[in-house]
Enzyme design. Structure first.
Site, short mmCIF file in Angstrom:
data_model
loop_
_atom_site.label_atom_id
_atom_site.label_comp_id
_atom_site.label_asym_id
_atom_site.label_seq_id
_atom_site.Cartn_x
_atom_site.Cartn_y
_atom_site.Cartn_z
CE LYS A 48 -3.31 -1.09 -0.64
NZ LYS A 48 -3.57 -1.78 -1.96
CG HIS A 103 4.83 -6.36 -0.99
ND1 HIS A 103 4.89 -5.04 -1.36
CD2 HIS A 103 3.67 -6.84 -1.51
CE1 HIS A 103 3.81 -4.74 -2.08
NE2 HIS A 103 3.07 -5.81 -2.18
CB SER A 133 -3.90 2.55 1.60
OG SER A 133 -4.03 1.98 0.33
P1 A3P Z 1 -5.03 4.73 -1.54
O1 A3P Z 1 -5.75 3.50 -1.06
O2 A3P Z 1 -4.63 5.64 -0.42
O3 A3P Z 1 -5.77 5.46 -2.62
P2 A3P Z 1 -0.01 -0.49 -3.59
O4 A3P Z 1 0.05 -0.50 -5.08
O5 A3P Z 1 1.34 -0.53 -2.94
O6 A3P Z 1 -0.93 -1.53 -3.09
O7 A3P Z 1 -0.58 0.94 -3.13
C1 A3P Z 1 -1.90 1.31 -3.43
C2 A3P Z 1 -2.06 2.77 -3.12
O8 A3P Z 1 -1.37 3.55 -4.10
C3 A3P Z 1 -3.52 3.21 -3.17
O9 A3P Z 1 -3.65 4.25 -2.20
C4 A3P Z 1 -3.61 3.72 -4.60
O10 A3P Z 1 -4.69 4.57 -4.85
C5 A3P Z 1 -2.28 4.44 -4.71
N1 A3P Z 1 -1.91 4.72 -6.12
C6 A3P Z 1 -1.82 3.84 -7.14
N2 A3P Z 1 -1.53 4.47 -8.29
C7 A3P Z 1 -1.42 5.79 -7.98
C8 A3P Z 1 -1.15 6.98 -8.75
N3 A3P Z 1 -0.95 6.93 -10.07
N4 A3P Z 1 -1.12 8.16 -8.10
C9 A3P Z 1 -1.33 8.23 -6.76
N5 A3P Z 1 -1.60 7.15 -5.99
C10 A3P Z 1 -1.65 5.94 -6.59
#
Ligand code: A3P
Length: 289
Positions: A48, A103, A133
């Site tokens: 996340k 991870h 998140s």
């Molecule tokens: P949120 O749940 O706060 O919106 P991961 O890929 O490590 O699982 O992380 C997911 C988080 O990264 C989510 O956060 C997601 O919305 C955010 N995320 C993914 N792509 C993004 C982008 N292009 N710009 C900003 N945040 C992004």
């Protein structure tokens, strides 16, 4: 899923909780014995923290902005997780530079990794936003236990019982890696503040010279509202029985500071106190501090 016992879903590997369904003895052995090449690139994150974002940016940097790969290959095949069962085939046949995701915490990395020292981009995010998140994510997936209450999940997260273990150990471990020349550190917040500068820094680290037009093109594709539309990256290809995006989407809000809408004042205070104790010896200056 609130109705399944945790021990049915999770295994403990090197002291860290992983998902039984994806992290099998076979896949973990495969990763442990994986033959890295010096040209390999590893995206390393605590869950996340912006993983899928990086799985969009890095391939676009390497293709010098050509969108074919990100438009046609799902993020999980484009930049596969090394520890997951689903990807243990044919990675040896990929041409260099190969890009992988993990991870894993630093102390879980193999001797092969420590010897070859492939390039690593390590992405960190404000842990209160990671927690926020993660709470939403746990509710939408069938392979994680849905938090019964927020307080329960808060303790689980702070105590390092969430999947992939303690955020604090993750960040402290990677920040104190024995050799750091092959590691680039960046935060989600820096990417939010100035994506163009972040892409430029990553391109330099990856020895891929890009002109300002290419950087702008890549940045434009990777801003939240545009990337959210890419079905190869927004997890809409994932069966809804595994990831139900009706209540909350994978690309959910994409902002810094959403914890303010999620944590109570008392929870935030408890979190901050816990953070202070855990991070007091860390010299790194975080954007969120
Ligand atoms: P949120 O749940 O706060 O919106 P991961 O890929 O490590 O699982 O992380 C997911 C988080 O990264 C989510 O956060 C997601 O919305 C955010 N995320 C993914 N792509 C993004 C982008 N292009 N710009 C900003 N945040 C992004």
């Amino acid at each position: 899923v609130a109705d399944m016992a945790e021990e049915d879903l999770y295994i403990v590997y090197k002291g860290v909780h992983l998902i039984k369904q994806t992290h099998t003895p076979e896949s973990l052995k495969y990763y442990d014995e994986f033959s890295f090449r010096p040209e390999d690139i590893l995206i390393v994150t605590y869950p996340k923290s912006g993983t899928v974002w990086m799985q969009e940016i890095v391939p676009l940097i390497l293709s010098q902005g050509d969108p074919v790969v990100v438009d046609t290959v799902p993020n999980w095949s484009r930049v596969p997780w090394l520890e997951s069962r689903a990807f243990i085939h044919n990675l040896d046949q990929r041409p260099s530079p190969r890009v992988f995701t993990t991870h894993f915490q630093y102390n879980m990395m193999s001797t092969g990794f420590l010897k070859v020292k492939p390039r690593v981009i390590y992405v960190m995010r404000n842990p209160k936003d990671v927690f926020t998140s993660y709470s939403h994510f746990s509710r939408m997936t069938s392979y994680l236990v849905s938090p019964v209450t927020q307080t329960e999940f808060l303790h689980k997260f702070l105590d390092g019982k969430a999947i992939f273990g303690s955020w604090f150990n993750h960040v402290k471990g990677w920040l104190s890696a024995a050799e750091q020349q092959h590691i680039m550190y960046i935060s989600y917040e820096e990417m939010i503040l100035d994506l163009e500068a972040s892409v430029t820094r990553m391109a330099q680290f990856l020895d891929t010279p890009l002109d300002s037009e290419m950087i702008r093109k890549i940045t434009d594709r990777c801003v939240f509202k545009n990337m959210k539309k890419n079905k190869m990256s927004n997890y809409s290809l994932m069966p809804s029985k595994m990831m139900d995006q009706n209540g909350s989407e994978f690309l959910r809000k994409g902002i810094a500071g959403d914890w303010k809408n999620h944590l109570t004042a008392a929870e935030a205070e408890y979190f901050d106190e816990f953070y202070r104790k855990q991070m007091q010896d860390v010299k790194y200056t975080f954007v969120w501090d």
